[in-house]
Design a protein around this motif. Structure first.
Motif, short mmCIF file in Angstrom:
data_model
loop_
_atom_site.label_atom_id
_atom_site.label_comp_id
_atom_site.label_asym_id
_atom_site.label_seq_id
_atom_site.Cartn_x
_atom_site.Cartn_y
_atom_site.Cartn_z
N ALA A 98 91.24 10.31 -26.57
CA ALA A 98 90.11 9.78 -27.36
C ALA A 98 90.54 8.53 -28.13
CB ALA A 98 89.63 10.87 -28.33
N ALA A 99 91.75 8.54 -28.67
CA ALA A 99 92.23 7.37 -29.42
C ALA A 99 92.38 6.17 -28.49
CB ALA A 99 93.57 7.70 -30.08
N PHE A 100 92.85 6.40 -27.28
CA PHE A 100 93.01 5.30 -26.32
C PHE A 100 91.65 4.71 -25.96
CE2 PHE A 100 93.86 3.08 -22.42
CZ PHE A 100 95.14 2.58 -22.59
N LYS A 101 90.72 5.60 -25.66
CA LYS A 101 89.38 5.13 -25.28
C LYS A 101 88.71 4.37 -26.42
CE LYS A 101 88.30 8.62 -21.78
NZ LYS A 101 87.48 9.82 -21.49
N ALA A 102 88.96 4.85 -27.64
CA ALA A 102 88.36 4.16 -28.79
C ALA A 102 88.90 2.74 -28.92
CB ALA A 102 88.65 4.95 -30.07
N ARG A 103 90.17 2.56 -28.58
CA ARG A 103 90.77 1.23 -28.69
C ARG A 103 90.22 0.26 -27.63
NH1 ARG A 103 95.78 0.67 -31.31
NH2 ARG A 103 95.57 -1.52 -30.74
N GLY A 105 100.76 12.13 -23.58
CA GLY A 105 101.48 12.71 -24.71
C GLY A 105 101.73 11.72 -25.84
N LEU A 106 101.30 10.49 -25.64
CA LEU A 106 101.58 9.45 -26.64
C LEU A 106 100.29 8.91 -27.25
CD1 LEU A 106 104.25 7.36 -24.66
CD2 LEU A 106 104.66 9.19 -26.34
N GLU A 107 100.40 8.50 -28.51
CA GLU A 107 99.29 7.74 -29.11
C GLU A 107 99.17 6.43 -28.35
OE1 GLU A 107 100.40 7.32 -33.17
OE2 GLU A 107 100.05 9.44 -33.62
N PRO A 108 98.03 5.74 -28.47
CA PRO A 108 97.87 4.48 -27.72
C PRO A 108 99.03 3.52 -27.96
CG PRO A 108 95.82 5.11 -28.78
CD PRO A 108 96.86 6.07 -29.27
N GLN A 109 99.60 3.05 -26.86
CA GLN A 109 100.72 2.11 -26.93
C GLN A 109 100.21 0.70 -26.69
OE1 GLN A 109 104.24 3.53 -27.19
NE2 GLN A 109 102.77 5.01 -28.03
N GLU A 110 100.69 -0.24 -27.50
CA GLU A 110 100.20 -1.62 -27.38
C GLU A 110 100.36 -2.15 -25.96
OE1 GLU A 110 98.38 -3.27 -29.49
OE2 GLU A 110 98.51 -1.53 -30.81
N MET A 111 101.48 -1.81 -25.35
CA MET A 111 101.73 -2.34 -24.01
C MET A 111 100.69 -1.84 -23.00
SD MET A 111 105.37 -2.51 -22.19
CE MET A 111 106.01 -3.61 -23.42
N ASP A 112 100.30 -0.58 -23.11
CA ASP A 112 99.28 -0.05 -22.20
C ASP A 112 97.92 -0.69 -22.48
OD1 ASP A 112 101.00 1.71 -20.86
OD2 ASP A 112 100.76 3.23 -22.42
N LEU A 113 97.62 -0.86 -23.76
CA LEU A 113 96.34 -1.49 -24.12
C LEU A 113 96.29 -2.92 -23.59
CD1 LEU A 113 96.24 -0.11 -27.76
CD2 LEU A 113 94.64 0.51 -25.95
N GLU A 114 97.40 -3.64 -23.76
CA GLU A 114 97.45 -5.01 -23.26
C GLU A 114 97.31 -5.04 -21.74
OE1 GLU A 114 100.83 -7.16 -24.66
OE2 GLU A 114 100.34 -6.77 -26.77
N PHE A 115 97.89 -4.04 -21.11
CA PHE A 115 97.81 -4.02 -19.64
C PHE A 115 96.37 -3.76 -19.18
CE2 PHE A 115 98.15 -2.20 -15.40
CZ PHE A 115 98.78 -3.27 -14.77
N VAL A 116 95.69 -2.88 -19.87
CA VAL A 116 94.28 -2.63 -19.53
C VAL A 116 93.46 -3.91 -19.75
CG1 VAL A 116 92.19 -1.38 -20.24
CG2 VAL A 116 94.31 -0.13 -19.85
N GLU A 117 93.76 -4.63 -20.82
CA GLU A 117 93.10 -5.93 -21.04
C GLU A 117 93.35 -6.86 -19.86
OE1 GLU A 117 94.68 -7.75 -24.53
OE2 GLU A 117 93.32 -6.71 -25.89
N TRP A 118 94.61 -6.86 -19.44
CA TRP A 118 95.00 -7.74 -18.33
C TRP A 118 94.25 -7.39 -17.05
CZ3 TRP A 118 97.20 -7.38 -13.51
CH2 TRP A 118 97.72 -8.56 -12.96
N LEU A 119 94.13 -6.09 -16.78
CA LEU A 119 93.37 -5.66 -15.59
C LEU A 119 91.93 -6.12 -15.69
CD1 LEU A 119 94.63 -1.96 -15.10
CD2 LEU A 119 95.16 -3.93 -13.64
#
Ligand SMILES: Nc1nc2c(ncn2[C@@H]2O[C@H](COP(=O)(O)OP(=O)(O)OP(=O)(O)O)[C@@H](O)[C@H]2O)c(=O)[nH]1
Ligand SMILES: [Mg+2]
Length: 265
Positions: free
Chosen positions: A189-194, A148-162
């Motif tokens: 789609a926005a999350f995947k694009a990031r 339900g949310l636009e890409p959140q920096e914290m989630d993106l950073e966590f995926v980077e960390w993984l």
């Protein structure tokens, strides 16, 4: 909590997830997986306190309140197995649940919850990081993101960390019941694009709603696929001498024995 990935490192991290015959967002295959028993095993404050490493483990991680415990209950088919709360930061320990006496679901504390004793928060974050990086029988992580949310920096950073730490994961976009399908697809789609630039092929992704009981069979299918691959690998081990006791003939589950599906790097 999770540092930025240098562009050079990101370029080197061309990761691949091959979902094989698993039903993804737009797939058609359905796996019927039967859960005959789901039992709370134990809670661990740190890696050293975790139970023995004999069973393959599948862990849930994501921001506090994203729906990790709820999804675990959905997969296990048992309301109240893992404790759920509207209060963020509710799950504070590493909780183990044994399924069908053969594998475990692991409910991890979420990240991004700042309240409470800082010392405790840091300790639990460290415990989760240690678990994710060092647990030898960890087969796969379900990385949960709120659909339900636009890409959140914290989630993106966590995926980077993984990715940086070579932790095998699939993405699971949660709480699809809370928004229109169009809004959910836009956010996904926005999350995947990031994250697209970090992967040769995007990690497998799924959607779910614990409330609407959506996504259960697809995610159980992922686990089934992993278990089948582990079983196939253990069958290929050299035959043991007849007089060896049965436990010695069992394949030990290690990170090395994870199937290709589990290696997105
Ligand atoms: N609408 C909706 N609400 C959900 C869904 N999944 C979980 N929730 C609600 O979201 C809140 C948090 O759920 P939890 O499962 O406890 O979330 P968590 O990620 O385990 O949270 P922490 O343990 O605090 O990190 C609860 O109020 C749940 O009822 C869902 O699919 N749809
Ligand atoms: Mg929880």
């Amino acid at each position: 909590m999770f540092g930025k990935l240098a562009p050079a490192v990101a370029a080197a991290l061309k990761l691949v997830v091959s979902p094989k015959r698993i039903c993804c967002d737009n797939g058609t295959l359905v796996f019927i997986v039967n859960i005959s028993s789901a039992i709370f095993d134990c809670s661990a404050p740190d890696l050293d306190s975790c139970p023995d490493e004999s069973l393959p483990e599948f862990a849930f991680i994501g921001r506090s309140n994203v729906g990790k415990s709820s999804l675990l209950n959905l997969l296990a088919g048992k309301d109240g197995l893992a404790r759920v709360s509207p209060k963020p930061g509710f799950t504070k320990l590493i909780n183990f649940f044994t399924i069908n006496q053969t594998w475990r679901l692991v409910d991890l504390p979420g990240y991004g919850f700042a309240e409470g004793a800082k010392k405790d928060s840091a300790r639990f974050n460290q415990a989760v990081a240690h678990y994710l990086k060092r647990r030898p029988n960890l087969c796969l992580v379900f990385a949960l993101v709120d659909s339900g949310l636009e890409p959140q920096e914290m989630d993106l950073e966590f995926v980077e960390w993984l990715a940086r730490n070579a932790v095998p994961f699939v993405l699971v976009f949660t709480k699809t019941d809370k928004n229109t399908p169009a809004a959910v697809q836009t956010n996904i789609a926005a999350f995947k694009a990031r994250i697209a630039g970090w992967f040769e092929q995007l990690p497998a992704s799924f959607t779910c709603s614990a409330t609407a009981e959506q996504g259960r069979q697809e995610l159980l299918g992922v686990i089934d696929e992993a278990m089948t691959a582990i079983q196939a690998e253990s069958n290929q081990l050299p035959a043991a001498a007849d007089d060896l006791p049965a436990p010695s003939r069992k394949a030990k589950v290690t990170r090395k024995s994870r199937p290709d599906l589990m290696r997105p790097w």
